[in-house]
Design a protein around this motif. Sequence first.
Motif, PDB file in Angstrom:
ATOM      1  N   ASP A  25       0.814  -1.213   0.000  1.00 31.57           N
ATOM      2  CA  ASP A  25       0.000   0.000   0.000  1.00 31.57           C
ATOM      3  C   ASP A  25       0.847   1.262   0.000  1.00 31.57           C
ATOM      4  O   ASP A  25       0.383   2.339   0.361  1.00 31.57           O
ATOM      5  CB  ASP A  25      -0.958   0.016   1.199  1.00 31.57           C
ATOM      6  N   GLY A  26       2.112   1.172  -0.426  1.00 27.21           N
ATOM      7  CA  GLY A  26       2.956   2.342  -0.516  1.00 27.21           C
ATOM      8  C   GLY A  26       4.213   2.203   0.323  1.00 27.21           C
ATOM      9  O   GLY A  26       4.511   1.147   0.884  1.00 27.21           O
ATOM     10  N   ALA A  27       4.961   3.279   0.412  1.00 25.76           N
ATOM     11  CA  ALA A  27       6.214   3.269   1.156  1.00 25.76           C
ATOM     12  C   ALA A  27       5.950   3.469   2.649  1.00 25.76           C
ATOM     13  O   ALA A  27       4.937   4.045   3.050  1.00 25.76           O
ATOM     14  CB  ALA A  27       7.150   4.351   0.631  1.00 25.76           C
ATOM     15  N   MET A  28       6.886   2.991   3.455  1.00 28.17           N
ATOM     16  CA  MET A  28       6.797   3.131   4.900  1.00 28.17           C
ATOM     17  C   MET A  28       8.122   3.675   5.415  1.00 28.17           C
ATOM     18  O   MET A  28       9.194   3.288   4.950  1.00 28.17           O
ATOM     19  CB  MET A  28       6.487   1.776   5.535  1.00 28.17           C
ATOM     20  N   VAL A  29       8.042   4.594   6.364  1.00 26.35           N
ATOM     21  CA  VAL A  29       9.228   5.181   6.958  1.00 26.35           C
ATOM     22  C   VAL A  29       9.213   4.930   8.458  1.00 26.35           C
ATOM     23  O   VAL A  29       8.206   5.187   9.135  1.00 26.35           O
ATOM     24  CB  VAL A  29       9.296   6.701   6.686  1.00 26.35           C
ATOM     25  N   VAL A 324      -5.119  -7.384  25.519  1.00 28.88           N
ATOM     26  CA  VAL A 324      -4.625  -8.734  25.206  1.00 28.88           C
ATOM     27  C   VAL A 324      -4.709  -9.055  23.717  1.00 28.88           C
ATOM     28  O   VAL A 324      -4.354 -10.155  23.299  1.00 28.88           O
ATOM     29  CB  VAL A 324      -5.399  -9.814  25.998  1.00 28.88           C
ATOM     30  N   LEU A 325      -5.147  -8.109  22.898  1.00 24.75           N
ATOM     31  CA  LEU A 325      -5.381  -8.376  21.474  1.00 24.75           C
ATOM     32  C   LEU A 325      -4.496  -7.472  20.620  1.00 24.75           C
ATOM     33  O   LEU A 325      -4.550  -6.246  20.726  1.00 24.75           O
ATOM     34  CB  LEU A 325      -6.847  -8.147  21.134  1.00 24.75           C
ATOM     35  N   THR A 326      -3.658  -8.096  19.783  1.00 25.39           N
ATOM     36  CA  THR A 326      -2.787  -7.364  18.870  1.00 25.39           C
ATOM     37  C   THR A 326      -2.861  -8.022  17.493  1.00 25.39           C
ATOM     38  O   THR A 326      -3.409  -9.115  17.333  1.00 25.39           O
ATOM     39  CB  THR A 326      -1.329  -7.352  19.370  1.00 25.39           C
ATOM     40  N   ALA A 327      -2.274  -7.358  16.507  1.00 21.64           N
ATOM     41  CA  ALA A 327      -2.293  -7.903  15.147  1.00 21.64           C
ATOM     42  C   ALA A 327      -1.140  -7.326  14.344  1.00 21.64           C
ATOM     43  O   ALA A 327      -0.689  -6.203  14.592  1.00 21.64           O
ATOM     44  CB  ALA A 327      -3.618  -7.576  14.457  1.00 21.64           C
ATOM     45  N   CYS A 328      -0.674  -8.080  13.375  1.00 18.86           N
ATOM     46  CA  CYS A 328       0.290  -7.552  12.417  1.00 18.86           C
ATOM     47  C   CYS A 328      -0.452  -6.636  11.445  1.00 18.86           C
ATOM     48  O   CYS A 328      -1.676  -6.512  11.497  1.00 18.86           O
ATOM     49  CB  CYS A 328       0.986  -8.683  11.678  1.00 18.86           C
ATOM     50  N   ALA A 329       0.282  -6.001  10.533  1.00 24.64           N
ATOM     51  CA  ALA A 329      -0.354  -5.055   9.608  1.00 24.64           C
ATOM     52  C   ALA A 329      -1.370  -5.750   8.704  1.00 24.64           C
ATOM     53  O   ALA A 329      -2.454  -5.238   8.457  1.00 24.64           O
ATOM     54  CB  ALA A 329       0.708  -4.353   8.775  1.00 24.64           C
ATOM     55  N   GLY A 330      -1.016  -6.944   8.213  1.00 27.64           N
ATOM     56  CA  GLY A 330      -1.951  -7.696   7.368  1.00 27.64           C
ATOM     57  C   GLY A 330      -2.281  -7.011   6.055  1.00 27.64           C
ATOM     58  O   GLY A 330      -1.702  -5.988   5.694  1.00 27.64           O
ATOM     59  N   ALA A 331      -3.230  -7.604   5.314  1.00 33.33           N
ATOM     60  CA  ALA A 331      -3.661  -7.042   4.038  1.00 33.33           C
ATOM     61  C   ALA A 331      -4.576  -5.839   4.295  1.00 33.33           C
ATOM     62  O   ALA A 331      -5.328  -5.824   5.284  1.00 33.33           O
ATOM     63  CB  ALA A 331      -4.400  -8.111   3.230  1.00 33.33           C
ATOM     64  N   PRO A 332      -4.533  -4.850   3.410  1.00 35.86           N
ATOM     65  CA  PRO A 332      -3.711  -4.750   2.194  1.00 35.86           C
ATOM     66  C   PRO A 332      -2.334  -4.147   2.427  1.00 35.86           C
ATOM     67  O   PRO A 332      -1.594  -3.954   1.477  1.00 35.86           O
ATOM     68  CB  PRO A 332      -4.560  -3.837   1.316  1.00 35.86           C
ATOM     69  N   ALA A 333      -1.977  -3.842   3.673  1.00 38.13           N
ATOM     70  CA  ALA A 333      -0.720  -3.145   3.930  1.00 38.13           C
ATOM     71  C   ALA A 333       0.495  -4.021   3.655  1.00 38.13           C
ATOM     72  O   ALA A 333       1.557  -3.511   3.316  1.00 38.13           O
ATOM     73  CB  ALA A 333      -0.681  -2.648   5.371  1.00 38.13           C
ATOM     74  N   THR A 337       0.505 -11.406   2.627  1.00 34.67           N
ATOM     75  CA  THR A 337      -0.722 -12.082   3.031  1.00 34.67           C
ATOM     76  C   THR A 337      -1.930 -11.422   2.387  1.00 34.67           C
ATOM     77  O   THR A 337      -1.883 -10.248   1.983  1.00 34.67           O
ATOM     78  CB  THR A 337      -0.882 -12.050   4.559  1.00 34.67           C
ATOM     79  N   THR A 338      -3.015 -12.177   2.309  1.00 38.12           N
ATOM     80  CA  THR A 338      -4.303 -11.623   1.877  1.00 38.12           C
ATOM     81  C   THR A 338      -5.278 -11.547   3.055  1.00 38.12           C
ATOM     82  O   THR A 338      -6.449 -11.227   2.866  1.00 38.12           O
ATOM     83  CB  THR A 338      -4.911 -12.499   0.761  1.00 38.12           C
ATOM     84  N   THR A 339      -4.783 -11.823   4.254  1.00 35.84           N
ATOM     85  CA  THR A 339      -5.641 -11.826   5.440  1.00 35.84           C
ATOM     86  C   THR A 339      -5.724 -10.427   6.041  1.00 35.84           C
ATOM     87  O   THR A 339      -4.684  -9.853   6.414  1.00 35.84           O
ATOM     88  CB  THR A 339      -5.093 -12.797   6.502  1.00 35.84           C
ATOM     89  N   PRO A 340      -6.914  -9.860   6.158  1.00 39.85           N
ATOM     90  CA  PRO A 340      -7.064  -8.522   6.759  1.00 39.85           C
ATOM     91  C   PRO A 340      -7.020  -8.614   8.284  1.00 39.85           C
ATOM     92  O   PRO A 340      -8.037  -8.533   8.977  1.00 39.85           O
ATOM     93  CB  PRO A 340      -8.434  -8.066   6.248  1.00 39.85           C
TER      94      PRO A 340
END
Length: 395
Positions: A25-29, A324-333, A337-340
């Motif tokens: 979804d673009g560049a990240m800094v 207690v709930l976290t998540a990776c960036a996932g899709a579309p970032a 992965t295609t998992t949101p």
Amino acid sequence: MTTPSPSRSGADRCPGLLTPFVSADGAMVRLRIPGGRVDASTLYAISSLAGRFGDPEVTLTSRGSLQLRGLPDPLPRELITAIDDLRLVPSGPHDKARNIVADPHAGLDPLVTALDEGLLGDPGLAELPGRFLLAVTSPGGPVLAEPWDVAIVASPRSDVTSRHPRGPSGPAARTSATVHVVADGRAVTVPRDEAAETALDVARSFLAARPDTRTWNLRDLPEAARADLLPGSLPFDVVAGDPPAPGPVGADLVALVPLGLLTPAMVEGLQGSAADGIAPQPEGSGQRLAVTPWRSIVVPGAAARAEELATAGFVTAPDSPWTVLTACAGAPACARTTTPTRDLARAAAPLIDPAGSPVHVIGCERACGHPARPHTIALNPRTAADVVAAQLEKA
């Protein structure tokens, strides 16, 4: 002895060398926030840049730092210059050597500053890999549970000096303190003003012993090489406390950021009134905040504003599922992965037990952004029920 930080004027500034990471979804800094310490005015400026150039949500990382995502590739010159003006990337060579994590106690700030100045003052330390982690913590502090390489363990400054009713210098006599520098389960005891340089000497020894560029941490070195990293050291029992729970802590407030996504509304909430000292103002004159590795922000003097900041989107009570709930960036970032993952975490949040096991939602086995504490994973869940089931399986 602490080496002075490099000049920031003229040719010493390197705005053209900011290294972006490109995702779906673009560049990240990745911005450089040593020890998570940041002025509120700087955080406001960061949020404004995010809204102008990319994803308006600023990402808090598991290393107590910040990321801008969804940026144009290549990065606009105006954005690069603005980041440089905020001193969020001190030089091109030190773009990767950014990782200093610290307990949020303000009494540790001088040690964080000394460690950062020493790091930036040695060009050779720019060769440290991005995963190499320096820590500043109080005894038993929660940062000790993070995957650090070298740690300075010290009582906060307000705790290490004491006034005696009558002493050798009269009523204002003070006592000084020593601190521990810890690496690979061993420690040396040094005067407080030598702690930063001692810790950086360990980093230099690591670089000298590093066999290849894929050796990222002390624990990756052969055992024989690790034995010489901290001369004169003795075994040290590393005991870590729990991260601060959301809510008031004395006069201060621990404000948790769900999924680590700091929205413009949250930043507006942090501004408060001009009397709070959080409204945008010149660099260095704003209120000092602490971004933690647990995706929260410690706001000094804001305990009475808990309800107001909760309305802005922060979690300000310990009984929230977001503790207690976290998540990776996932899709579309993320292109892996295609998992949101974030969307599924939001859907699952009302069903998650705040007293249950921590659960991290991920879209691939890399498990990016996972917490350091024990947790279970929900790998490629299809529904919110799958996330809840992952937590229940751990129970």
